[in-house]
Enzyme design. Structure first.
Site, short mmCIF file in Angstrom:
data_model
loop_
_atom_site.label_atom_id
_atom_site.label_comp_id
_atom_site.label_asym_id
_atom_site.label_seq_id
_atom_site.Cartn_x
_atom_site.Cartn_y
_atom_site.Cartn_z
CG HIS A 1 2.64 -48.93 12.18
ND1 HIS A 1 2.52 -50.18 11.62
CD2 HIS A 1 3.19 -49.13 13.40
CE1 HIS A 1 3.00 -51.10 12.47
NE2 HIS A 1 3.40 -50.47 13.55
CE LYS B 1 0.06 -46.61 6.43
NZ LYS B 1 0.17 -47.42 7.64
CE1 TYR C 1 -1.19 -52.08 5.66
CE2 TYR C 1 -0.35 -53.94 4.40
CZ TYR C 1 -0.77 -53.39 5.59
OH TYR C 1 -0.77 -54.16 6.73
CG ASP D 1 3.68 -52.66 16.19
OD1 ASP D 1 4.30 -51.65 15.79
OD2 ASP D 1 3.00 -53.36 15.42
#
Length: 181
Positions: free
Chosen positions: A60, A70, A130, A166
């Site tokens: 992603h 990230k 995250y 996904d």
């Protein structure tokens, strides 16, 4: 900080303090992460738990102007964490780098803007934290399919669990020129 082959992707390590009571570790320190963070700020923190060994989440990213850096750390279990360079004109365009993350390793993978991120669970009920430098925007989400032959990510285990979303991402076209961030 340890550099990876992907420019801007680094591995940050902070060893936890351990004694007879247990352990204490710092999950985030702006001062120690000042170099990769630059003038960015953490604006969102997310947590995931993935149950099945072999499960994959990813790959992603967010398109500009909502591209994000990230920082990913494993809080429980073990995962094989992957960064994939999608940046146009990058010397490592369409190359990937992976790190095994676990609480014991105390590693955090820093994933720069223009790179996709995903992971495979190596231990049941793994949990990730995250830290994001941009807010999630549905209209800006993008993805690369986990088994895209243009990038050939060598997942360490057979993929046993994958979301329908996904699974349905389109493959990259051979003329994919990359992302501009």
């Amino acid at each position: 900080m340890t550099a990876t082959k992907i420019p801007g992707a680094v591995v940050a390590e902070q060893l936890p303090f351990q004694d007879s009571r247990g352990a204490f570790g710092r999950l985030f320190c702006q001062k120690s992460l000042a170099e990769p963070l630059g003038s960015r700020h953490i604006v969102q923190i997310n947590h995931s738990r993935t149950s099945a060994v072999g499960a994959v989440r990813g790959m992603h990213f967010q398109h500009a102007p909502h591209a994000e850096m990230k920082m990913v750390r494993c809080l429980k279990g073990r995962v094989w964490d992957v960064v994939l360079d999608l940046r146009a004109n990058s010397p490592t365009f369409l190359q990937w780098h992976a790190e095994e993350l676990s609480p014991e390793s105390a590693k955090m993978l820093v994933i720069p803007e223009g790179c996709a991120h995903g992971f495979q669970v190596l231990e049941a009920d793994s949990e990730l934290l995250y830290l994001h430098t941009a807010f999630y925007e549905t209209k800006a989400e993008g993805a690369v399919r986990f088994d895209d032959p243009l990038v050939s990510i060598a997942w360490p285990l057979p993929v046993t669990d994958l979301s329908q979303r996904d699974r349905e991402h389109a493959l990259l076209s051979t003329d994919f020129a990359g992302l501009y961030v």
